[in-house]
Write an enzyme that holds these catalytic residues in place. Sequence first.
Site, PDB file in Angstrom:
ATOM      1  N   LYS A  32       0.865  -1.191   0.000  1.00 35.82           N
ATOM      2  CA  LYS A  32       0.000   0.000   0.000  1.00 35.82           C
ATOM      3  C   LYS A  32       0.892   1.227   0.000  1.00 35.82           C
ATOM      4  O   LYS A  32       1.819   1.337   0.792  1.00 35.82           O
ATOM      5  CB  LYS A  32      -0.872  -0.014   1.269  1.00 35.82           C
ATOM      6  N   THR A  77      -3.516  -5.618   0.774  1.00 39.49           N
ATOM      7  CA  THR A  77      -2.929  -4.284   0.950  1.00 39.49           C
ATOM      8  C   THR A  77      -3.764  -3.493   1.950  1.00 39.49           C
ATOM      9  O   THR A  77      -3.245  -2.650   2.679  1.00 39.49           O
ATOM     10  CB  THR A  77      -2.826  -3.528  -0.395  1.00 39.49           C
ATOM     11  N   ARG A 201      29.578  34.241  -9.123  1.00 44.34           N
ATOM     12  CA  ARG A 201      28.249  33.925  -9.668  1.00 44.34           C
ATOM     13  C   ARG A 201      27.298  33.558  -8.536  1.00 44.34           C
ATOM     14  O   ARG A 201      27.722  33.330  -7.393  1.00 44.34           O
ATOM     15  CB  ARG A 201      28.344  32.743 -10.645  1.00 44.34           C
ATOM     16  N   HIS A 278      20.530  27.589 -12.601  1.00 42.66           N
ATOM     17  CA  HIS A 278      21.282  28.736 -13.116  1.00 42.66           C
ATOM     18  C   HIS A 278      20.551  30.063 -12.909  1.00 42.66           C
ATOM     19  O   HIS A 278      19.333  30.144 -13.056  1.00 42.66           O
ATOM     20  CB  HIS A 278      21.533  28.554 -14.618  1.00 42.66           C
TER      21      HIS A 278
HETATM   22  O1  LIG Z   1      29.973  24.078 -10.788  1.00 37.16           O
HETATM   23  C1  LIG Z   1      29.796  23.807 -11.988  1.00 37.16           C
HETATM   24  N1  LIG Z   1      30.141  22.588 -12.474  1.00 37.16           N
HETATM   25  C2  LIG Z   1      29.976  22.237 -13.787  1.00 37.16           C
HETATM   26  O2  LIG Z   1      30.312  21.101 -14.199  1.00 37.16           O
HETATM   27  C3  LIG Z   1      29.405  23.211 -14.635  1.00 37.16           C
HETATM   28  N2  LIG Z   1      29.103  23.211 -15.954  1.00 37.16           N
HETATM   29  C4  LIG Z   1      28.561  24.430 -16.236  1.00 37.16           C
HETATM   30  O3  LIG Z   1      28.151  24.799 -17.377  1.00 37.16           O
HETATM   31  N3  LIG Z   1      28.521  25.205 -15.112  1.00 37.16           N
HETATM   32  C5  LIG Z   1      29.038  24.459 -14.097  1.00 37.16           C
HETATM   33  N4  LIG Z   1      29.225  24.745 -12.792  1.00 37.16           N
END
Ligand SMILES: O=c1[nH]c(=O)c2[nH]c(=O)[nH]c2[nH]1
Length: 326
Positions: A32, A77, A201, A278
């Site tokens: 279940k 179940t 970044r 990203h």
């Molecule tokens: O920390 C990262 N690892 C990657 O393998 C990778 N590849 C990517 O395009 N940016 C990043 N950043």
Amino acid sequence: MMSRKLVADEATGAADRDIPEEFRISNYGYGKDSVKVMHVVRNGLVHSIKEFEVGTKLKLASQKDYLQGDNSDIVATDSQKNTVYLLARKHGLKSPEEFGILLCNHFLTKYSHVNEVSIHIEEYPWSRMGFGKGPYQALHNHAFVFTPTATRYCDVTQKRSESTPTVISGLTDLRVLKTTQSAFVNFVNDEYRSLPDQHDRIFSTVVRSSWQYSTVANVDFDFCWNKVKHCILDTFAGETEKGVFSPSVQNTLYLAEKLVLEHIPEVSSIDMTMPNKHYFNFDFSKFPKLINGDEMKEETVFLPVDKPSGIIYAQLDRKSTIKSKL
Ligand SMILES: O=c1[nH]c(=O)c2[nH]c(=O)[nH]c2[nH]1
């Protein structure tokens, strides 16, 4: 005409199966899913709660239910669902891992024809409400708030031939972000590359991790789960003022796993996945009339791009106990 053979039942020895010899059932089980159960402890005015979603799976010794339509070995179940409520009522809900171990033990002890039990449990992230700050914070006696920082789960499995269950604990959906102290430079530079070196970044990911215990006796599973979460957050963020530098997702992931194995001796192996969510720079140079070339130094706008995302993962084992079940 299809050739047929008699197949002996492993458990009963009965040679009464009639299946085509070119097929065999290689994997099977039933149970279940998502049995929702809430346990409340009323200690005077102070109440405590635990809410779990439990999945049960049994593997029976025989396959006569599949092969012959013989249901006589089936623990329905529906009965498995009832068992969750009855054991919760009798023993309470402590950690997901302890309840999983309890269910495995129950099904294997109660039914001699059950060969294997698998239990999956997710815990709902209820926290007691608190009002005020610091030492003046008053915790509410019976009101709770859902705080889904991360989802906690475990998978407990036990075969009849094993004296102890295998316990794998995990967390998912731990979403984190930092606005600096992350770079990605010096990667392969060839005709396929368009990404420039990124010296500063945004780093954001949604961590998923699971880890296996080498022992289940006297383990404080709540402590361990919180410790793993803390190790991940600590490795990602660093100390509060300056943080910690990350040269890549790969390195941060490895350091988080290493910290877990250093701090929790009962964990034999840990697996982690970090998608790279990203946040790209937006190209404002295309809008010279609107931006007027004024460089905004303290404020910046980024473009969040969830998909596609990078996906980085690794499993770190203690060399002494290499046994991958994650
Ligand atoms: O920390 C990262 N690892 C990657 O393998 C990778 N590849 C990517 O395009 N940016 C990043 N950043």
